[in-house]
Design an enzyme around this catalytic site. Structure first.
Site, PDB file in Angstrom:
ATOM      1  N   GLU A  97     -11.939  -0.518  97.308  1.00 45.33           N
ATOM      2  CA  GLU A  97     -13.030  -1.338  97.336  1.00 45.33           C
ATOM      3  C   GLU A  97     -13.114  -2.063  98.499  1.00 45.33           C
ATOM      4  O   GLU A  97     -13.317  -3.448  98.309  1.00 45.33           O
ATOM      5  CB  GLU A  97     -13.161  -2.009  95.984  1.00 45.33           C
ATOM      6  CG  GLU A  97     -13.488  -1.122  94.905  1.00 45.33           C
ATOM      7  CD  GLU A  97     -13.719  -2.065  93.655  1.00 45.33           C
ATOM      8  OE1 GLU A  97     -13.238  -3.319  93.708  1.00 45.33           O
ATOM      9  OE2 GLU A  97     -13.734  -1.443  92.450  1.00 45.33           O
ATOM     10  N   GLU A 139     -13.854   7.410  88.721  1.00 47.35           N
ATOM     11  CA  GLU A 139     -14.356   6.414  87.532  1.00 47.35           C
ATOM     12  C   GLU A 139     -15.529   6.603  86.737  1.00 47.35           C
ATOM     13  O   GLU A 139     -16.304   5.565  86.735  1.00 47.35           O
ATOM     14  CB  GLU A 139     -14.088   5.043  88.197  1.00 47.35           C
ATOM     15  CG  GLU A 139     -12.854   4.683  88.955  1.00 47.35           C
ATOM     16  CD  GLU A 139     -12.524   3.379  89.441  1.00 47.35           C
ATOM     17  OE1 GLU A 139     -13.400   2.333  89.003  1.00 47.35           O
ATOM     18  OE2 GLU A 139     -11.405   3.065  90.155  1.00 47.35           O
TER      19      GLU A 139
HETATM   20  O1  9MR Z   1     -11.758  -1.554  83.504  1.00 47.25           O
HETATM   21  C1  9MR Z   1     -10.904  -2.472  84.255  1.00 47.25           C
HETATM   22  C2  9MR Z   1     -11.201  -3.821  83.484  1.00 47.25           C
HETATM   23  O2  9MR Z   1     -10.433  -3.683  82.387  1.00 47.25           O
HETATM   24  C3  9MR Z   1     -10.672  -5.001  84.308  1.00 47.25           C
HETATM   25  O3  9MR Z   1     -10.906  -6.175  83.529  1.00 47.25           O
HETATM   26  C4  9MR Z   1     -11.516  -4.679  85.590  1.00 47.25           C
HETATM   27  C5  9MR Z   1     -10.712  -5.989  86.312  1.00 47.25           C
HETATM   28  O4  9MR Z   1     -11.119  -5.843  87.817  1.00 47.25           O
HETATM   29  O5  9MR Z   1     -11.087  -3.632  86.162  1.00 47.25           O
HETATM   30  C6  9MR Z   1     -11.650  -2.634  85.532  1.00 47.25           C
HETATM   31  O6  9MR Z   1     -11.490  -1.479  86.205  1.00 47.25           O
HETATM   32  C7  9MR Z   1     -12.098  -1.220  87.711  1.00 47.25           C
HETATM   33  C8  9MR Z   1     -11.214  -0.500  88.593  1.00 47.25           C
HETATM   34  O7  9MR Z   1      -9.709  -0.956  88.453  1.00 47.25           O
HETATM   35  C9  9MR Z   1     -11.960  -0.458  89.984  1.00 47.25           C
HETATM   36  N1  9MR Z   1     -13.266   0.121  89.887  1.00 47.25           N
HETATM   37  C10 9MR Z   1     -13.940  -0.624  88.829  1.00 47.25           C
HETATM   38  C11 9MR Z   1     -13.614  -0.773  87.594  1.00 47.25           C
HETATM   39  C12 9MR Z   1     -14.199  -1.180  86.490  1.00 47.25           C
HETATM   40  O8  9MR Z   1     -14.473  -2.586  86.929  1.00 47.25           O
END
Ligand code: 9MR
Length: 464
Positions: free
Chosen positions: A159, A276
């Protein structure tokens, strides 16, 4: 005893598979077995609750039955692996790696250089470029080194592109403290530690077109530059957190746009992975059976990219059940393929049936891939190729590559043809030893076709 086992197997299959739709097919077929046959990876995260034992037993049962690739929802991120400077914690990641090894699954590592989930101590160095570089390098060396040979692919950078304009994301300690060169550096450092790992740039909103103003358009320019400069990037991960287009008329993403990105990346020898996926509905709305069926079709359209594009190999969903999903925080709901009770949704059935019925294109029906088009142009006609992907083998032919050597088994005499990802023939040999020396071929991704009598096998390989 035997009978009891068979019955238990049948009950399990019915619970793991969808309702009536799959009854025309073998009851023991799973997404996983079909993905294996089609030569792709299909997976879901292990939700954070799994690591603390907070999920019901059938969650894990479903997970290992249906998926052949796994990634941790949060447990390999920077704040989880280096919560204090220089003090690393690999416990949860190790737990997942062990689970994957026990169940024969591929492991994705997520994520090394990301602006989010960075522990506070890193921010203390935000004005110290030299120190920040050292922090990132050390983190990569320790974490990638720890799981070297066990994590098959890494999201090296996650990102890093702005949502609003075609430029780097400025709200990032790495960007602010180091500049955009943190990205190139992260790839080089990761590759130096584990030269066999596939290295990805991962981001969201990449299914919104490849024009220069769109995120994917900007990324494409960067990938071209990285490839030209020898930066070791092997894949782009498209997160693909998308919204059902009927409940949000403004959502602009589409499977076709993502497919065009895959095609552009193929020209650069870079893979596309869906990393994802979720397809949510707006929170608060009533979701009907028809909505869920349409959602299933969208899941299927994204799967088609992975099945059909020669440089696409991974279809990973960001969760298993709607009950444990991050989507609520995004004002979305019901974006996954199992419902709150871990029952398969129509989306599950759409994916299953697509995997069951997919047939790699025959010679005549393969106009639309980059590889196939150029094979037609470059070859003599004799060199036309059946399918540019791992296809289920209908015979006993098999091949594998170790370094620069290709081994073929199941054939008395085999003819081997190697094509680059643009479909140009670059190597051809025939022998009865089953061993082919590919040292004349440079590192990269290729397509190999092995022919023996009436049997043939076509597969992508990576020469490293
Ligand atoms: O699913 C993840 C969630 O439990 C966390 O709180 C969050 C914090 O940033 O991250 C989520 O996973 C993310 C992933 O690492 C990167 N792309 C977006 C995903 C969904 O937010």
């Amino acid at each position: 005893m035997k009978k009891a086992h068979a019955l238990a197997g049948l009950v399990l299959s019915t619970a793991l598979l969808g309702a009536g739709i799959s009854s025309a097919f073998a009851a023991d077929e799973t997404l996983r077995s079909l993905a294996d046959k089609n030569g792709i990876y299909i997976g879901a995260i292990l939700n954070s609750q799994w690591f603390s034992g907070g999920l019901p037993g059938n969650y894990e049962q479903i997970h290992k039955a249906q998926f052949n690739i796994v990634v941790a929802e949060n447990e390999m991120k920077f704040d989880a692996t280096e919560p204090q400077e220089g003090r690393f914690n690999y416990n949860n990641g190790d737990k997942m790696v062990k689970y994957a090894q026990q169940n024969g699954m591929r492991v994705r590592g997520h994520a090394l250089a990301w602006h989010s989930q960075v522990p506070n101590w890193v921010n203390n160095y935000k004005n110290d470029k030299k120190k920040l570089l050292a922090v990132l390098k050390n983190h990569i060396e320790k974490v990638v080194g720890h799981w070297k040979g066990k994590v098959a692919e890494w999201d090296v950078v996650n990102e890093a592109i702005s949502n609003n304009e075609p430029m780097w994301r400025s709200q990032s300690v790495w960007y602010q403290g180091i500049g955009p060169e943190f990205i190139d550096s992260a790839f080089v450092w990761t590759h130096a530690v584990d030269p066999d790992a596939e290295l990805c740039y991962n981001d969201y909103n990449l299914e919104q077109g490849i024009n220069p103003k769109a995120k994917a358009g900007f990324l494409l320019e960067q990938v071209k530059r990285w490839v030209k400069n020898g930066i070791p990037i092997h894949c782009v991960g498209s997160q693909t957190h998308v919204e059902d287009t009927t409940t949000d008329k403004h959502f602009i993403g589409s499977p076709d746009s993502l497919r065009s990105l895959a095609k552009e990346l193929a020209k650069l020898n870079v893979k596309l992975k869906i990393t994802e996926l979720d397809i949510g509905f707006k929170s608060g709305i009533n979701v009907s059976k028809k909505d869920l069926e349409r959602q299933g079709q969208t899941f299927r359209q994204y799967l088609d990219i992975i099945l059909e594009e020669p440089n696409a190999d991974t279809y990973l969903i960001w969760g298993v059940s709607d009950k444990w999903s991050w989507l609520g925080g995004l004002n979305r709901q019901k974006g996954l393929i199992y419902d709150d009770n871990l029952k398969p949704k129509p989306a599950f059935d759409s994916i299953l049936v697509r995997l069951q019925t997919y047939e790699p294109p025959k010679d005549t029906a393969k106009k639309d891939t980059v590889v196939q088009d150029s094979i037609k142009k470059d070859s003599t006609g004799k060199d036309s190729i059946n399918a540019i992907r791992t296809i289920p083998s209908l015979n006993s032919l098999s091949m594998h590559v170790a370094g620069h050597t290709l081994f073929v088994t199941g054939a008395k005499t085999a003819k081997v043809d190697v094509f680059d990802m643009q479909g140009r023939p670059i190597f051809s040999a025939e022998n009865n030893k089953g061993v082919f020396d590919l040292t004349t071929i440079a590192e990269g991704l290729y397509v190999v076709r092995v022919q023996s009598g009436f049997s043939n096998l076509t597969k992508r390989i990576s020469i490293k």
